[in-house]
Design a protein around this motif. Structure first.
Motif, PDB file in Angstrom:
ATOM      1  N   THR A 108       0.846  -1.183   0.000  1.00 55.16           N
ATOM      2  CA  THR A 108       0.000   0.000   0.000  1.00 55.16           C
ATOM      3  C   THR A 108       0.882   1.233   0.000  1.00 55.16           C
ATOM      4  OG1 THR A 108      -1.541  -1.256   1.339  1.00 55.16           O
ATOM      5  CG2 THR A 108      -1.923   1.093   1.186  1.00 55.16           C
ATOM      6  N   TYR A 109       0.665   2.088  -0.960  1.00 52.33           N
ATOM      7  CA  TYR A 109       1.371   3.374  -0.941  1.00 52.33           C
ATOM      8  C   TYR A 109       0.499   4.376  -0.226  1.00 52.33           C
ATOM      9  CZ  TYR A 109       4.783   1.708  -4.334  1.00 52.33           C
ATOM     10  OH  TYR A 109       5.781   1.028  -4.956  1.00 52.33           O
ATOM     11  N   LYS A 110       1.075   4.994   0.759  1.00 53.76           N
ATOM     12  CA  LYS A 110       0.296   5.983   1.513  1.00 53.76           C
ATOM     13  C   LYS A 110       0.814   7.364   1.167  1.00 53.76           C
ATOM     14  CE  LYS A 110      -0.704   3.009   5.423  1.00 53.76           C
ATOM     15  NZ  LYS A 110       0.303   1.959   5.189  1.00 53.76           N
ATOM     16  N   ASN A 150      -3.705   0.794  -3.011  1.00 54.08           N
ATOM     17  CA  ASN A 150      -3.278  -0.597  -2.912  1.00 54.08           C
ATOM     18  C   ASN A 150      -2.664  -1.019  -4.239  1.00 54.08           C
ATOM     19  OD1 ASN A 150      -4.294  -0.782  -0.326  1.00 54.08           O
ATOM     20  ND2 ASN A 150      -6.323  -1.374  -1.065  1.00 54.08           N
ATOM     21  N   ALA A 151      -1.372  -0.871  -4.336  1.00 53.70           N
ATOM     22  CA  ALA A 151      -0.695  -1.240  -5.576  1.00 53.70           C
ATOM     23  C   ALA A 151      -0.740  -2.754  -5.753  1.00 53.70           C
ATOM     24  CB  ALA A 151       0.743  -0.745  -5.565  1.00 53.70           C
ATOM     25  N   LEU A 152      -0.585  -3.474  -4.660  1.00 52.20           N
ATOM     26  CA  LEU A 152      -0.725  -4.931  -4.697  1.00 52.20           C
ATOM     27  C   LEU A 152      -1.735  -5.299  -3.626  1.00 52.20           C
ATOM     28  CD1 LEU A 152       2.986  -6.012  -5.004  1.00 52.20           C
ATOM     29  CD2 LEU A 152       1.236  -6.079  -6.776  1.00 52.20           C
ATOM     30  N   GLY A 187       0.271  -7.318 -17.542  1.00 45.34           N
ATOM     31  CA  GLY A 187      -0.734  -6.510 -16.859  1.00 45.34           C
ATOM     32  C   GLY A 187      -0.753  -5.124 -17.450  1.00 45.34           C
ATOM     33  N   PRO A 188      -1.892  -4.462 -17.369  1.00 45.24           N
ATOM     34  CA  PRO A 188      -1.976  -3.097 -17.896  1.00 45.24           C
ATOM     35  C   PRO A 188      -1.063  -2.146 -17.114  1.00 45.24           C
ATOM     36  CG  PRO A 188      -4.144  -3.916 -17.204  1.00 45.24           C
ATOM     37  CD  PRO A 188      -3.144  -4.920 -16.772  1.00 45.24           C
ATOM     38  N   ASN A 189      -0.899  -0.948 -17.601  1.00 43.48           N
ATOM     39  CA  ASN A 189      -0.087   0.053 -16.906  1.00 43.48           C
ATOM     40  C   ASN A 189      -0.618   0.274 -15.503  1.00 43.48           C
ATOM     41  OD1 ASN A 189       0.184   1.917 -19.934  1.00 43.48           O
ATOM     42  ND2 ASN A 189       1.672   0.570 -19.027  1.00 43.48           N
ATOM     43  N   LYS A 241       3.041  -4.632 -11.710  1.00 41.23           N
ATOM     44  CA  LYS A 241       4.131  -5.530 -12.102  1.00 41.23           C
ATOM     45  C   LYS A 241       5.462  -5.089 -11.496  1.00 41.23           C
ATOM     46  CE  LYS A 241       3.462  -4.659 -16.441  1.00 41.23           C
ATOM     47  NZ  LYS A 241       2.317  -3.751 -16.286  1.00 41.23           N
ATOM     48  N   THR A 242       5.791  -3.833 -11.757  1.00 38.66           N
ATOM     49  CA  THR A 242       7.064  -3.343 -11.244  1.00 38.66           C
ATOM     50  C   THR A 242       7.093  -3.374  -9.726  1.00 38.66           C
ATOM     51  OG1 THR A 242       7.283  -1.956 -13.192  1.00 38.66           O
ATOM     52  CG2 THR A 242       8.654  -1.400 -11.317  1.00 38.66           C
ATOM     53  N   THR A 243       5.976  -3.028  -9.116  1.00 40.86           N
ATOM     54  CA  THR A 243       5.904  -3.081  -7.657  1.00 40.86           C
ATOM     55  C   THR A 243       6.196  -4.491  -7.163  1.00 40.86           C
ATOM     56  OG1 THR A 243       4.253  -1.335  -7.759  1.00 40.86           O
ATOM     57  CG2 THR A 243       4.432  -2.531  -5.700  1.00 40.86           C
ATOM     58  N   THR A 244       5.604  -5.492  -7.821  1.00 36.47           N
ATOM     59  CA  THR A 244       5.854  -6.874  -7.430  1.00 36.47           C
ATOM     60  C   THR A 244       7.338  -7.196  -7.517  1.00 36.47           C
ATOM     61  OG1 THR A 244       3.730  -7.450  -8.385  1.00 36.47           O
ATOM     62  CG2 THR A 244       5.228  -9.266  -7.916  1.00 36.47           C
ATOM     63  N   VAL A 285      15.077  -3.763 -13.331  1.00 35.12           N
ATOM     64  CA  VAL A 285      13.783  -3.235 -12.922  1.00 35.12           C
ATOM     65  C   VAL A 285      13.494  -1.976 -13.720  1.00 35.12           C
ATOM     66  CG1 VAL A 285      12.391  -2.458 -11.003  1.00 35.12           C
ATOM     67  CG2 VAL A 285      14.173  -4.128 -10.619  1.00 35.12           C
ATOM     68  N   GLU A 286      12.563  -2.055 -14.605  1.00 32.14           N
ATOM     69  CA  GLU A 286      12.004  -0.916 -15.319  1.00 32.14           C
ATOM     70  C   GLU A 286      13.039   0.151 -15.705  1.00 32.14           C
ATOM     71  OE1 GLU A 286       8.747   1.704 -13.735  1.00 32.14           O
ATOM     72  OE2 GLU A 286       7.637   0.093 -14.680  1.00 32.14           O
ATOM     73  N   SER A 287      13.426   0.163 -16.936  1.00 28.90           N
ATOM     74  CA  SER A 287      14.431   1.080 -17.486  1.00 28.90           C
ATOM     75  C   SER A 287      15.474   1.512 -16.466  1.00 28.90           C
ATOM     76  CB  SER A 287      13.785   2.329 -18.090  1.00 28.90           C
ATOM     77  OG  SER A 287      12.932   2.924 -17.166  1.00 28.90           O
ATOM     78  N   ILE A 344      13.064   1.963  -2.052  1.00 33.60           N
ATOM     79  CA  ILE A 344      14.023   2.454  -3.035  1.00 33.60           C
ATOM     80  C   ILE A 344      13.405   2.350  -4.415  1.00 33.60           C
ATOM     81  CG2 ILE A 344      16.227   1.939  -4.126  1.00 33.60           C
ATOM     82  CD1 ILE A 344      16.984   0.956  -1.197  1.00 33.60           C
ATOM     83  N   SER A 345      13.240   3.472  -5.034  1.00 32.30           N
ATOM     84  CA  SER A 345      12.647   3.378  -6.364  1.00 32.30           C
ATOM     85  C   SER A 345      13.278   4.399  -7.287  1.00 32.30           C
ATOM     86  CB  SER A 345      11.148   3.595  -6.310  1.00 32.30           C
ATOM     87  OG  SER A 345      10.859   4.707  -5.517  1.00 32.30           O
TER      88      SER A 345
END
Ligand SMILES: Nc1ncnc2c1ncn2[C@@H]1O[C@H](COP(=O)(O)OP(=O)(O)OP(=O)(O)O)[C@@H](O)[C@H]1O
Ligand SMILES: [Mg+2]
Lengths: 336, 338
Positions: free
Chosen positions: A13-15, A23-25, A42-44, A48-51, A88-90, B337-338
């Motif tokens: 959860t990002y607060k 709730n990202a996941l 998965g869509p944008n 995915k990246t969070t996982t 991880v993502e670019s 970290i992101s």
């Protein structure tokens, strides 16, 4: 087959003080077996990246269980990190170092023999440009460098978040062969990508995520089969026989849509049954073609993200599993 | 160990590190050269020259007082001496006694190693501390902002170890610059003293004092390096650390200084950080409050004083270090970290 990667009920959860919580996941599950090339779709903004970040210990989950190579993470990350290569993502690199310096520093930190650096540079096709500063690289070259950095450890599990991002067609094809070769050599590859044709070609199995939850998973052909509508196209020798055929098939409980020169049937389990039914009526089939579904249409259907003319779908408008009142609820009318 | 070596390699590879260290060393060299050319050795020639100048100056004073006395008497007889320009008794206009005009005053400046070397360690420490601060900040700040840190953590998931190893490598690198620089600094000023001054009276005690001051200088350099590093890691950006410090110094310190003096708080310098850095180097700084006046037996005005000692500075330095580094360590453990 042992699971190389297992995720159960992962929550993140990002607060934010101003925008509340997101709730990202939201209880996400995933399982990848050894030796597979696994597509993570998965869509944008679906998580995915969070996982992948959570899996790699970069962000802290709010709940759930994860294992990598049989070890509970993040606790055992120091043990398994040497066997998990990831981008991880670019990924970004320090722009003033050359590719060779960048890799050699990573190799130094990870106690990988320095000879491996040139091997991977060769592998991703950066050999001749390795002495130049990363700052001067094109997008695809940076991406290649990222893949090289992930391969540097010669990992058991390779996690690639959108590795094809920015690659040229040749590069994509090379990447495809590379993945296959790696998988054949026993490496497990987890691949997140939006290029579904690619995924369909490379992957043994897939997981599809939408709004932080899993909407489908399994071997690619199974996922396709489960969600193929069982559509079949039928042509007869004589076009004049089509009405008779329609009648016979409808009586047998098959949904038929008439077209000027053919019929489209839906909900057909065994195409052989069609030939039998029609032969009984002395109608002879000149073409009986199951309509192949591709991963893209299954994906669009499962995630409910197919474009609708006149509407602009916003991110986060996709399938919500087990939730209510969410935009684009399960099985919504937006299917392909 | 491999991580430590790698980080040292990374530090040395950074162009910023190289240029900044080089710049710092050049400034230090410039200081030594400047001191060399603005000082002279005192020999018999210089002594005689100074004596001549002192004599000349005395003669000028004599001539001037005679002129004045003559003018005074003239005004007296003319009856115009009412404007208070001249004393009542013209005979009090006398030249100063000869011995009050010392030849020393006319000596060219000379470099006395025993007296001056310790003072030179202050700019030495200040320049290298500045270099350490920006190099430290950029070393980790650029890593954070370019994503290098994230890449590294994929290889080495133990975040605290990674950050502390980086810091260790940074401090090693700073020492590798500071210690040889200190030796050269010493050698440089020894040469300055030999050719443009004197190296006399360097007793064991004097040596020890210089060595200790040098040591305190090195500690100051390392502390500031660590603070720069920790601030940049906390803000995850080089500019954060630099901006933060500029803000603290300019707004915090200048503003505070102005505010305090407006509120006529006593000993305003006691609230300013550079005072403590100086006290750390000089062992003791005595602040004076000129607004207060304690007349002593002789009717002289003695201002109130406040001593700031190196022990007090050391407390401040350690507390600052612990708080900032602690915050950086806590942050890297806790934050995503992101
Ligand atoms: N640092 C963050 N702070 C707040 N929200 C975040 C943060 N990072 C990600 N999110 C949110 O989490 C959700 C999942 O993001 P994520 O990056 O995992 O998506 P993704 O599946 O990788 O998407 P894409 O296909 O665009 O890469 C999004 O709604 C995103 O806005
Ligand atoms: Mg993503």
């Amino acid at each position: 087959m042992p699971a190389v990667l297992e995720i159960e009920g992962l929550r993140k959860t990002y607060k934010s003080r101003r925008r509340g919580t997101r709730n990202a996941l939201d209880g996400f599950d995933m399982r990848v077996d050894a030796g597979q090339v696994h597509g993570f779709l998965g869509p944008n903004g679906s998580g995915k990246t969070t996982t992948l970040r959570t899996l790699l210990g970069l962000i802290r989950p709010d709940g759930g269980r994860m294992t990598l190579l049989g070890h509970e993470v993040p606790a055992a990350l120091p043990t398994v990190a040497g066997q998990v290569g990831a981008i991880v993502e670019s990924p970004q690199f320090f722009p003033h170092f050359s590719a060779r310096d960048t890799l050699s520093l990573l190799a130094g930190a990870g106690e990988v023999p320095a000879t491996r650096v040139d091997e991977v540079l060769e592998l991703v096709g950066l050999r001749d440009r390795a002495g130049e500063r990363v700052k001067t690289y094109s997008l695809g070259m940076k991406q290649r460098l990222a893949v090289a950095s992930a391969l540097l450890k010669n990992p058991k599990l390779l996690i690639l978040d959108e590795p094809a991002n920015g690659l040229d067609p040749g590069g994509i094809r090379e990447m495809r062969t590379l993945m296959r070769t790696l998988a054949e050599s026993g490496m497990t590859v987890v691949l997140s990508s939006h290029i579904l044709g690619e995924i369909q070609l490379i992957c043994d199995s897939v997981t599809i995520i939408s709004l932080g939850r899993r909407v489908a998973f399994g071997p690619v052909d199974e996922v396709l089969a489960q969600h193929s509508s069982g559509a079949v196209r039928v042509r007869l020798e004589a076009v004049s026989d089509l009405p008779t055929a329609t009648e016979a098939l409808t009586r047998a409980g098959i949904r038929v849509t008439g077209h000027p020169d053919h019929l489209m049937l839906a909900g057909v389990d065994k195409p052989a049954m069609i030939t039998r039914l029609l032969a009984e009526q002395n109608l002879y089939v000149s073409e009986l073609a199951p309509i192949a579904v591709d991963l893209e249409s299954v994906f669009l259907e499962l995630t409910a993200t197919a474009p609708v003319p006149g509407q602009h779908r916003q991110v986060d408008e996709s399938t919500k599993v087990g939730g209510t009142g969410q935009p684009g609820a399960t099985g919504g009318g937006w299917g392909a | 160990m491999s991580l430590y070596r790698t980080e040292l390699r990374r530090l040395a590879k950074r162009r910023f590190t190289r240029y900044m260290s080089l710049l710092g060393l050049l400034v230090l060299a410039a200081v030594v050269i400047g001191v060399f050319f603005t000082n002279q050795k005192i020999g018999a020639d210089q002594m005689a020259q100074a004596e001549r100048q002192a004599e000349q100056s005395y003669q000028e004073q004599v001539r001037w007082s005679e002129q004045e006395r003559a003018a005074c008497e003239q005004a007296k007889t003319a009856g115009t001496a009412t404007d208070g320009r001249y004393p009542d008794d013209c005979s009090v206009i006398t030249p100063p006694p000869r011995e009050q005009i010392q030849a020393d005053w006319f000596l060219p400046s000379t470099f006395n190693f025993r007296e001056t070397f310790d003072e030179t360690l202050i700019p030495f420490a200040a320049i290298l501390a500045l270099v350490g601060f920006v190099v430290g900040a950029s070393f980790v700040g650029a890593e954070w902002s370019t994503g290098g840190m994230m890449n590294l953590l994929l290889w080495r998931p133990k975040r605290l170890t990674v950050l502390l190893t980086k810091l260790a490598a940074l401090l090693t690198g700073m020492l590798a610059v500071t210690l040889p620089a200190a030796v050269l600094w010493f050698a440089g000023f020894w040469a300055v003293a030999s050719f443009r001054g004197s190296t006399e009276k360097m007793t064991a005690g004097a040596w020890q004092s210089s060595a200790l001051t040098g040591l305190r200088g090195v500690v100051l350099v390392l502390v500031l390096t660590t603070i720069g590093f920790a601030l940049a890691s906390l803000g995850r950006h080089t500019a954060m650390a630099l901006g933060g410090v500029v803000a603290v110094m300019v707004v915090g310190q200048f503003g505070l200084g102005i505010l305090l003096s407006m509120a006529s708080v006593r000993f305003t310098e006691a609230w300013l950080l550079p005072t403590y850095a100086a006290a750390w180097m000089q062992k003791k700084i005595t602040l004076q409050d000129w607004n207060s006046c304690n007349a002593n037996y002789y009717g002289e005005c003695k201002p109130d004083t406040l001593d700031i000692t190196w022990q007090q500075s050391s407390v401040l330095l350690s507390v600052g270090l612990v708080v900032i580094l602690g915050a950086a360590l806590w942050a890297i453990r806790r934050r995503d970290i992101s």
